[in-house]
Design a protein around this motif. Sequence first.
Motif, PDB file in Angstrom:
ATOM      1  N   LYS A 172       0.840  -1.189   0.000  1.00  0.00           N
ATOM      2  CA  LYS A 172       0.000   0.000   0.000  1.00  0.00           C
ATOM      3  C   LYS A 172       0.880   1.246   0.000  1.00  0.00           C
ATOM      4  CE  LYS A 172      -3.933   1.971   2.554  1.00  0.00           C
ATOM      5  NZ  LYS A 172      -4.818   1.783   3.729  1.00  0.00           N
ATOM      6  N   VAL A 173       0.503   2.217  -0.818  1.00  0.00           N
ATOM      7  CA  VAL A 173       1.258   3.471  -0.924  1.00  0.00           C
ATOM      8  C   VAL A 173       0.931   4.356   0.272  1.00  0.00           C
ATOM      9  CG1 VAL A 173       1.734   5.508  -2.324  1.00  0.00           C
ATOM     10  CG2 VAL A 173       1.203   3.318  -3.437  1.00  0.00           C
ATOM     11  N   LEU A 174       1.988   4.828   0.956  1.00  0.00           N
ATOM     12  CA  LEU A 174       1.834   5.722   2.109  1.00  0.00           C
ATOM     13  C   LEU A 174       2.554   7.046   1.838  1.00  0.00           C
ATOM     14  CD1 LEU A 174       2.659   3.217   4.995  1.00  0.00           C
ATOM     15  CD2 LEU A 174       0.409   3.780   4.053  1.00  0.00           C
ATOM     16  N   GLN A 175       2.077   8.088   2.478  1.00  0.00           N
ATOM     17  CA  GLN A 175       2.739   9.384   2.362  1.00  0.00           C
ATOM     18  C   GLN A 175       3.859   9.471   3.389  1.00  0.00           C
ATOM     19  OE1 GLN A 175       0.097  12.717   2.634  1.00  0.00           O
ATOM     20  NE2 GLN A 175       1.737  14.248   2.505  1.00  0.00           N
ATOM     21  N   ARG A 176       5.012   9.953   2.956  1.00  0.00           N
ATOM     22  CA  ARG A 176       6.113  10.157   3.891  1.00  0.00           C
ATOM     23  C   ARG A 176       5.867  11.415   4.718  1.00  0.00           C
ATOM     24  NH1 ARG A 176      12.061   8.937   1.325  1.00  0.00           N
ATOM     25  NH2 ARG A 176      11.450   7.502  -0.351  1.00  0.00           N
ATOM     26  N   GLY A 177       6.388  11.406   5.935  1.00  0.00           N
ATOM     27  CA  GLY A 177       6.332  12.611   6.750  1.00  0.00           C
ATOM     28  C   GLY A 177       7.220  13.690   6.149  1.00  0.00           C
ATOM     29  N   PRO A 178       6.935  14.967   6.439  1.00  0.00           N
ATOM     30  CA  PRO A 178       7.708  16.076   5.863  1.00  0.00           C
ATOM     31  C   PRO A 178       9.211  15.930   6.073  1.00  0.00           C
ATOM     32  CG  PRO A 178       5.808  16.914   7.062  1.00  0.00           C
ATOM     33  CD  PRO A 178       5.879  15.438   7.356  1.00  0.00           C
ATOM     34  N   GLU A 179       9.620  15.386   7.220  1.00  0.00           N
ATOM     35  CA  GLU A 179      11.046  15.264   7.521  1.00  0.00           C
ATOM     36  C   GLU A 179      11.714  14.129   6.739  1.00  0.00           C
ATOM     37  OE1 GLU A 179       8.830  12.546  10.252  1.00  0.00           O
ATOM     38  OE2 GLU A 179       8.569  14.589   9.465  1.00  0.00           O
ATOM     39  N   ASN A 180      10.900  13.236   6.122  1.00  0.00           N
ATOM     40  CA  ASN A 180      11.447  12.068   5.410  1.00  0.00           C
ATOM     41  C   ASN A 180      11.347  12.182   3.898  1.00  0.00           C
ATOM     42  OD1 ASN A 180      12.092  10.685   7.819  1.00  0.00           O
ATOM     43  ND2 ASN A 180       9.955  10.030   8.039  1.00  0.00           N
ATOM     44  N   ILE A 181      10.856  13.312   3.405  1.00  0.00           N
ATOM     45  CA  ILE A 181      10.722  13.478   1.953  1.00  0.00           C
ATOM     46  C   ILE A 181      12.110  13.518   1.309  1.00  0.00           C
ATOM     47  CG2 ILE A 181      10.067  15.109   0.146  1.00  0.00           C
ATOM     48  CD1 ILE A 181       7.620  15.825   1.816  1.00  0.00           C
ATOM     49  N   ASN A 182      12.258  12.761   0.227  1.00  0.00           N
ATOM     50  CA  ASN A 182      13.523  12.722  -0.523  1.00  0.00           C
ATOM     51  C   ASN A 182      13.323  13.477  -1.837  1.00  0.00           C
ATOM     52  OD1 ASN A 182      15.840  12.140  -1.949  1.00  0.00           O
ATOM     53  ND2 ASN A 182      15.877   9.967  -1.404  1.00  0.00           N
TER      54      ASN A 182
END
Length: 301
Positions: free
Chosen positions: A83-93
Amino acid sequence: MAKGSDLSRRTHGCGELKIEDVSREVILAGWVHRIRDHGGVVFIDLRDRQGITQLVIRAEDSPEPYQLVKEIRPESVIGIAGKVLQRGPENINSSLSTGQIEVRVKRLEVFNLADPLPFPLEGQTLAGEELRLKYRYLDLRRPRYQDIFRLRHRVSLAVRRYLDEREFLEIETPALTKSTPEGSREYLVPSRINPGSFYSLPQSPQLFKQILMISGFDRYFQIARCYRDEDLRSDRQPEFTQIDIEMAFVQKQQIFELINGLMEVIFRTAGKTLNRPYPILDYAEAMERFGTDKPDFRFGM
């Protein structure tokens, strides 16, 4: 891989998923680019030709995939459902097109386990050319070479579109033909049907150009494979590809405009801009000033 495994029927490429796909159930397949084990949580960067997607495998949520991943080395081939999940702002690449999302793995199948790699595929490698050529299939997975093939593909498409818009036909001509001696020796291919006779591989499709012109094909082109049996030089090799354009009922200025426009399209496809007007030298001036009919203006000579 189990016969008929549904995990080999991917729903998306590894560079395709975006923030709009959050909560979607997906199937991905590709090569393991990188593995990071954080104790109870394993992150895998899964790669295919399109790009990279980060996978997350948690021991508590997916115990079977978590056990399987312990066997996996980089460059192993796997398929996953998740399942596709959204990364937290601090983990965005931000360096990845898929950097805003990750896929939580529910099922995992190992299609092929990789042996230890003879040289690393990331970054610069100190491996010698002989070793890299021995494992060419690995070396070609490196981003630099993948980009070269993609660029060549885009340039070929751009050339075809440009010439098609100007009413040129793309016509293929034989590669096994009679000898038409030109600038260098030709490769010969023995004929099984006619012992003692040989085909010649063309240096360029010169013979067929003439036939097509007098047959009424007044505008045609080829992205032609050419062969020359000659000593290697820094700018020459035994086989190469050339853009071959033939046209009738034209003046010199029309040819200049056609080729100038084609060069602009090719360089624009490669991310470069050419600025007109281009300098024009006739043969006599080029030989007088530079001593060659193909002067290099990058040198102040």
